[in-house]
Design an enzyme around this catalytic site. Structure first.
Site, mmCIF file in Angstrom:
data_model
loop_
_atom_site.group_PDB
_atom_site.id
_atom_site.type_symbol
_atom_site.label_atom_id
_atom_site.label_comp_id
_atom_site.label_asym_id
_atom_site.label_seq_id
_atom_site.Cartn_x
_atom_site.Cartn_y
_atom_site.Cartn_z
ATOM 1 N N GLU A 102 -1.135 -56.905 -33.594
ATOM 2 C CA GLU A 102 -1.905 -56.240 -32.529
ATOM 3 C C GLU A 102 -2.764 -55.133 -33.131
ATOM 4 O O GLU A 102 -2.346 -54.457 -34.085
ATOM 5 C CB GLU A 102 -0.946 -55.662 -31.485
ATOM 6 N N ASP A 104 -5.028 -51.947 -31.488
ATOM 7 C CA ASP A 104 -5.127 -51.283 -30.187
ATOM 8 C C ASP A 104 -6.189 -50.206 -30.111
ATOM 9 O O ASP A 104 -6.249 -49.317 -30.965
ATOM 10 C CB ASP A 104 -3.798 -50.588 -29.833
ATOM 11 N N GLU A 106 -6.462 -47.722 -26.838
ATOM 12 C CA GLU A 106 -5.964 -47.361 -25.507
ATOM 13 C C GLU A 106 -6.547 -45.999 -25.141
ATOM 14 O O GLU A 106 -6.554 -45.078 -25.973
ATOM 15 C CB GLU A 106 -4.439 -47.307 -25.472
ATOM 16 N N HIS A 119 -6.097 -43.551 -28.128
ATOM 17 C CA HIS A 119 -4.880 -43.898 -28.860
ATOM 18 C C HIS A 119 -5.135 -45.191 -29.622
ATOM 19 O O HIS A 119 -5.548 -46.197 -29.037
ATOM 20 C CB HIS A 119 -3.738 -44.081 -27.850
ATOM 21 N N THR A 120 -4.910 -45.174 -30.945
ATOM 22 C CA THR A 120 -5.065 -46.384 -31.754
ATOM 23 C C THR A 120 -3.749 -46.708 -32.435
ATOM 24 O O THR A 120 -2.945 -45.827 -32.736
ATOM 25 C CB THR A 120 -6.157 -46.209 -32.830
ATOM 26 N N ASN A 121 -3.547 -48.004 -32.671
ATOM 27 C CA ASN A 121 -2.325 -48.437 -33.348
ATOM 28 C C ASN A 121 -2.567 -49.799 -33.975
ATOM 29 O O ASN A 121 -3.482 -50.537 -33.564
ATOM 30 C CB ASN A 121 -1.155 -48.508 -32.360
ATOM 31 N N ASN A 129 4.165 -48.421 -34.872
ATOM 32 C CA ASN A 129 4.470 -47.063 -35.357
ATOM 33 C C ASN A 129 3.425 -46.547 -36.339
ATOM 34 O O ASN A 129 3.752 -45.842 -37.293
ATOM 35 C CB ASN A 129 5.863 -47.008 -36.002
ATOM 36 N N GLU A 131 0.388 -44.911 -35.264
ATOM 37 C CA GLU A 131 -0.526 -44.350 -34.278
ATOM 38 C C GLU A 131 -1.413 -43.248 -34.865
ATOM 39 O O GLU A 131 -0.957 -42.414 -35.649
ATOM 40 C CB GLU A 131 0.254 -43.760 -33.096
ATOM 41 N N TRP A 196 4.322 -41.548 -19.123
ATOM 42 C CA TRP A 196 4.128 -41.065 -20.493
ATOM 43 C C TRP A 196 2.672 -40.742 -20.842
ATOM 44 O O TRP A 196 2.412 -39.980 -21.774
ATOM 45 C CB TRP A 196 4.638 -42.091 -21.516
#
Length: 291
Positions: A102, A104, A106, A119-121, A129, A131, A196
């Site tokens: 994935e 990301d 967000e 938010h990236t990942n 984990n 981020e 969250w």
């Protein structure tokens, strides 16, 4: 006079780039499926625009018809305006299964007047984990901006309006999993995460502001359409993809300077500096690259 001419030239270049993006962008009717939300997602203007809506009962989302193995993926978004606390707008690539890969983007909403969090990942073989979080240097709710992912065998580059904000390098040589064994689809969604998303979940969604609406346009996926890695790289129209810029794209000196500017001024979280989170030592890739 010279400065005026320079400004006119820059404007002409910007308009030309905008024209090229519009000309190359796909059509949502042809390129995506609305997958959930009970008609809260809407394709408009003959397939040129798409909106997602969130209310107290449900959010909404869509996914690309094709799955891709490596490529460049561009989307223009205009995020939920006003009090967007508790909402999350997404644009990401993902495979399926417990060992999924994935990549990301967000966008975590906030109360009126406060900035969004980007938010990236990166996940590989089910493990994330990794981020990094950013603010933006503009208001992402007043106009469309372009968010891009370049994914090749050497690195993943996250860009905002063609400015790199993050690079995740392939460090398989030192045992760090890298997403290059599973094809992925593009997914987008708008959903409620007020447990969250905003200030650690302390600020809840104000449902009197619903429906919340995020807008998408100019989706362009230039990647290998393939059921499995290792087969020939062809576009969604069936044409061979050879010598595409994204296949070997790396940052030049100007790109590295821009990345440094973003990370010094707008980064608000980096897993590679979170020593409390990793008491046994930071992940090995953190020692290999400043970014």
């Amino acid at each position: 006079m010279l400065s005026l001419c320079s400004a006119m030239i820059q404007l002409s270049i910007l308009l030309f780039i905008t024209f090229l993006m519009a000309a190359s962008a796909g059509n949502f009717y042809q390129d995506v499926d609305l997958t959930w939300g009970d008609q809260r997602g809407k394709i408009l203007n003959g397939g040129q625009d798409l909106t997602l809506s969130l209310d107290k009962n449900s959010g909404s989302g869509f996914q690309s018809k094709n799955q891709f193995f490596l490529g460049r993926f561009d989307m223009q978004l205009k995020l939920v305006p006003g009090n967007s606390a508790g909402t999350v707008t997404t644009y990401y690539l993902s495979s399926q299964g417990t060992q999924h890969d994935e990549i990301d983007f967000e966008f975590l909403g906030n109360v009126s007047g406060q900035p969004y969090t980007v938010h990236t990942n990166v996940y590989s073989q089910g493990n994330g984990n990794k981020e990094q979080q950013f603010r933006l240097w503009f208001d992402p709710t007043t106009s469309f901006h372009t968010y891009s992912v370049v994914w090749n065998t050497q690195r993943i580059i996250f860009l905002v309006d063609s400015i790199p904000i993050r690079v995740f390098t392939n460090h398989e040589a030192i045992g760090v999993p890298y997403p290059k064994s599973q094809p992925m689809r593009v997914y987008c969604s708008l959903w409620n995460a007020d447990d969250w998303a905003t200030q650690g979940g302390t600020v809840k969604t104000d449902w009197t502001k619903a429906p919340f609406i995020a807008s998408y346009r100019n989706f362009n996926a230039n990647g290998c359409v393939s059921g499995s890695p290792g087969t020939s790289c062809v576009s969604k129209t069936g044409e061979p993809l050879n010598n595409e810029a994204w296949q070997t794209l790396a940052l030049d000196a100007n790109g590295r300077n821009r990345l440094r500017w973003v990370q010094e001024k707008y980064m608000i979280y980096n897993y590679c500096t979170d020593v409390q989170r990793f008491p046994q030592g930071l992940p090995p890739e953190c020692k290999r690259s400043r970014f």
